[in-house]
Design a protein around this motif. Structure first.
Motif, PDB file in Angstrom:
ATOM      1  N   ALA A 140     -20.825 -42.429  -0.827  1.00  0.00           N
ATOM      2  CA  ALA A 140     -20.420 -41.857  -2.114  1.00  0.00           C
ATOM      3  C   ALA A 140     -18.937 -42.046  -2.402  1.00  0.00           C
ATOM      4  CB  ALA A 140     -20.772 -40.372  -2.147  1.00  0.00           C
ATOM      5  N   ASP A 141     -18.106 -42.129  -1.353  1.00  0.00           N
ATOM      6  CA  ASP A 141     -16.671 -42.266  -1.610  1.00  0.00           C
ATOM      7  C   ASP A 141     -16.300 -43.633  -2.174  1.00  0.00           C
ATOM      8  OD1 ASP A 141     -16.958 -43.859   0.624  1.00  0.00           O
ATOM      9  OD2 ASP A 141     -15.539 -42.759   1.873  1.00  0.00           O
ATOM     10  N   GLN A 142     -17.269 -44.544  -2.236  1.00  0.00           N
ATOM     11  CA  GLN A 142     -17.038 -45.862  -2.832  1.00  0.00           C
ATOM     12  C   GLN A 142     -17.502 -45.921  -4.287  1.00  0.00           C
ATOM     13  OE1 GLN A 142     -15.425 -48.457  -1.137  1.00  0.00           O
ATOM     14  NE2 GLN A 142     -15.075 -46.763   0.284  1.00  0.00           N
ATOM     15  N   LEU A 143     -18.127 -44.846  -4.764  1.00  0.00           N
ATOM     16  CA  LEU A 143     -18.687 -44.819  -6.115  1.00  0.00           C
ATOM     17  C   LEU A 143     -17.673 -44.236  -7.093  1.00  0.00           C
ATOM     18  CD1 LEU A 143     -22.216 -43.387  -5.198  1.00  0.00           C
ATOM     19  CD2 LEU A 143     -21.430 -45.761  -5.097  1.00  0.00           C
ATOM     20  N   ILE A 144     -17.557 -44.857  -8.261  1.00  0.00           N
ATOM     21  CA  ILE A 144     -16.606 -44.386  -9.274  1.00  0.00           C
ATOM     22  C   ILE A 144     -17.323 -43.719 -10.438  1.00  0.00           C
ATOM     23  CG2 ILE A 144     -14.832 -45.075 -10.937  1.00  0.00           C
ATOM     24  CD1 ILE A 144     -14.141 -47.407  -9.108  1.00  0.00           C
ATOM     25  N   THR A 145     -18.330 -44.397 -10.997  1.00  0.00           N
ATOM     26  CA  THR A 145     -18.976 -43.906 -12.213  1.00  0.00           C
ATOM     27  C   THR A 145     -20.489 -44.078 -12.145  1.00  0.00           C
ATOM     28  OG1 THR A 145     -17.043 -44.615 -13.489  1.00  0.00           O
ATOM     29  CG2 THR A 145     -19.020 -44.058 -14.733  1.00  0.00           C
ATOM     30  N   PHE A 146     -21.206 -42.992 -12.497  1.00  0.00           N
ATOM     31  CA  PHE A 146     -22.650 -43.057 -12.678  1.00  0.00           C
ATOM     32  C   PHE A 146     -22.924 -43.193 -14.169  1.00  0.00           C
ATOM     33  CE2 PHE A 146     -22.169 -40.739  -8.716  1.00  0.00           C
ATOM     34  CZ  PHE A 146     -23.188 -41.242  -7.914  1.00  0.00           C
ATOM     35  N   GLY A 147     -23.443 -44.345 -14.590  1.00  0.00           N
ATOM     36  CA  GLY A 147     -23.796 -44.543 -15.986  1.00  0.00           C
ATOM     37  C   GLY A 147     -25.304 -44.582 -16.157  1.00  0.00           C
ATOM     38  N   ARG A 148     -25.755 -44.708 -17.403  1.00  0.00           N
ATOM     39  CA  ARG A 148     -27.194 -44.723 -17.654  1.00  0.00           C
ATOM     40  C   ARG A 148     -27.856 -45.934 -17.009  1.00  0.00           C
ATOM     41  NH1 ARG A 148     -29.934 -43.796 -23.527  1.00  0.00           N
ATOM     42  NH2 ARG A 148     -28.870 -41.814 -23.187  1.00  0.00           N
ATOM     43  N   ASP A 149     -27.208 -47.078 -17.114  1.00  0.00           N
ATOM     44  CA  ASP A 149     -27.786 -48.310 -16.575  1.00  0.00           C
ATOM     45  C   ASP A 149     -26.894 -49.000 -15.555  1.00  0.00           C
ATOM     46  OD1 ASP A 149     -30.070 -48.212 -18.358  1.00  0.00           O
ATOM     47  OD2 ASP A 149     -28.659 -48.742 -19.947  1.00  0.00           O
ATOM     48  N   LEU A 150     -25.677 -48.464 -15.362  1.00  0.00           N
ATOM     49  CA  LEU A 150     -24.710 -49.114 -14.481  1.00  0.00           C
ATOM     50  C   LEU A 150     -24.109 -48.121 -13.497  1.00  0.00           C
ATOM     51  CD1 LEU A 150     -22.689 -51.312 -17.017  1.00  0.00           C
ATOM     52  CD2 LEU A 150     -24.290 -52.149 -15.294  1.00  0.00           C
ATOM     53  N   LEU A 151     -23.808 -48.618 -12.326  1.00  0.00           N
ATOM     54  CA  LEU A 151     -23.084 -47.852 -11.320  1.00  0.00           C
ATOM     55  C   LEU A 151     -21.819 -48.644 -10.999  1.00  0.00           C
ATOM     56  CD1 LEU A 151     -23.225 -45.359  -9.436  1.00  0.00           C
ATOM     57  CD2 LEU A 151     -24.335 -46.823  -7.753  1.00  0.00           C
ATOM     58  N   VAL A 152     -20.660 -48.051 -11.291  1.00  0.00           N
ATOM     59  CA  VAL A 152     -19.388 -48.735 -11.054  1.00  0.00           C
ATOM     60  C   VAL A 152     -18.829 -48.277  -9.714  1.00  0.00           C
ATOM     61  CG1 VAL A 152     -17.078 -49.216 -11.935  1.00  0.00           C
ATOM     62  CG2 VAL A 152     -18.964 -48.815 -13.537  1.00  0.00           C
ATOM     63  N   VAL A 153     -18.427 -49.246  -8.890  1.00  0.00           N
ATOM     64  CA  VAL A 153     -17.921 -48.932  -7.555  1.00  0.00           C
ATOM     65  C   VAL A 153     -16.509 -49.488  -7.389  1.00  0.00           C
ATOM     66  CG1 VAL A 153     -20.252 -48.924  -6.598  1.00  0.00           C
ATOM     67  CG2 VAL A 153     -18.900 -51.033  -6.526  1.00  0.00           C
ATOM     68  N   LYS A 154     -15.862 -49.088  -6.315  1.00  0.00           N
ATOM     69  CA  LYS A 154     -14.505 -49.544  -6.049  1.00  0.00           C
ATOM     70  C   LYS A 154     -14.478 -51.047  -5.773  1.00  0.00           C
ATOM     71  CE  LYS A 154     -12.892 -45.136  -4.154  1.00  0.00           C
ATOM     72  NZ  LYS A 154     -12.342 -44.432  -2.965  1.00  0.00           N
ATOM     73  N   GLU A 155     -13.322 -51.628  -6.018  1.00  0.00           N
ATOM     74  CA  GLU A 155     -13.173 -53.070  -5.834  1.00  0.00           C
ATOM     75  C   GLU A 155     -13.436 -53.488  -4.389  1.00  0.00           C
ATOM     76  OE1 GLU A 155      -9.757 -56.512  -6.643  1.00  0.00           O
ATOM     77  OE2 GLU A 155      -9.424 -54.416  -7.220  1.00  0.00           O
ATOM     78  N   GLU A 156     -13.052 -52.612  -3.440  1.00  0.00           N
ATOM     79  CA  GLU A 156     -13.214 -52.943  -2.023  1.00  0.00           C
ATOM     80  C   GLU A 156     -14.569 -52.522  -1.470  1.00  0.00           C
ATOM     81  OE1 GLU A 156     -11.059 -48.932  -2.242  1.00  0.00           O
ATOM     82  OE2 GLU A 156     -11.092 -50.835  -3.337  1.00  0.00           O
TER      83      GLU A 156
END
Length: 246
Positions: A140-156
């Motif tokens: 979870a510490d690598q997750l930035i945003t929970f979207g409806r269709d997208l999950l944005v994660v850290k660059e690394e």
């Protein structure tokens, strides 16, 4: 101790009221709070509720077992119209499973196939995702945003894949152990202060931070006096420690 469960282990589980000793519905879906990264509600399916949508706040759950979700009684189930935040979250339609995973630079990493939940508090511990070559787990510490269709994660994030889901809980247990160790250290310091100051006598007036007299000169400190000084904060306690004899 917390137990990690896959999201699909909740779906269709019977919901049992402990007070009534009866089944009051089945888990229909998990309602995700995207800002907190938690499952905040379980929606409930019941044959008699054809129109209204009802939900259980995760904090009202007594336990989640292999065969059922346990609640104290049926008052733990609410109509969504009674909980505006639950209705708002349902309308967001955050579906973690099946979401495309991209990093903050726009690189497509894969697609989520599952996510993992702490059954004690509903925290999302991590996700499983698949790419053309393999399946991976991301904490979870690598997750930035929970979207409806997208999950944005850290660059690394691609450098921090885990080999298996069990490692997510190991991290959680480690955090709990570190917090426990901190409590042990703090308690040790408090007890040491009590032992050092109890029975000693003040050599000057000791004041609280707001100027109120706490102990007059010549006070022989009882254990409750030392506890009172501890409650007033480190500055007062330090002043007391430097001005006692005996």
């Amino acid at each position: 101790m917390s137990v990690m469960k896959k999201s699909n282990q909740f779906i269709a589980l019977p919901i049992i009221s402990i007070a009534d000793g009866a089944e009051v519905g089945h888990v229909k879906s998990l309602v995700v709070n995207p800002k907190q990264g938690t499952v905040d509600f379980l929606t409930v399916e019941h044959g008699d509720w054809q129109i209204s949508v009802r939900a259980i706040p995760f904090k009202k759950i007594v336990g989640v077992g292999e065969f059922a979700v346990m609640i104290e009684d049926s008052t733990s189930i609410f109509d969504l119209t009674e909980i505006p935040i639950a209705n708002e979250l349902v309308q967001k339609k955050i579906s973690v499973v099946g979401a495309k995973v991209i990093d903050r630079k726009g690189q497509l990493i894969g697609e989520t196939t599952e996510f993992f939940i702490d059954d004690d508090n509903g925290a999302i511990l991590g996700v499983e995702l698949s790419s053309p070559s393999k399946k991976m787990v991301l904490a979870a510490d690598q997750l930035i945003t929970f979207g409806r269709d997208l999950l944005v994660v850290k660059e690394e994030a691609q450098l921090n894949f885990l080999d298996r889901e069990e490692l997510l809980l190991n991290d959680s247990i480690q955090d709990e152990m570190e917090a426990t160790n901190e409590d042990v250290v703090i308690n040790h310091v408090i007890e040491k202060q009590l032992a050092l100051l109890t029975g000693r006598t003040t050599t000057k007036d000791i004041f609280e931070r707001d100027g109120k007299l706490l102990f007059p000169n010549g006070t022989t400190l009882e254990i409750e006096d030392v506890r009172k000084a501890q409650e007033k904060g480190p500055a007062v306690l330090a002043e007391l420690s430097m001005n006692v004899v005996g």
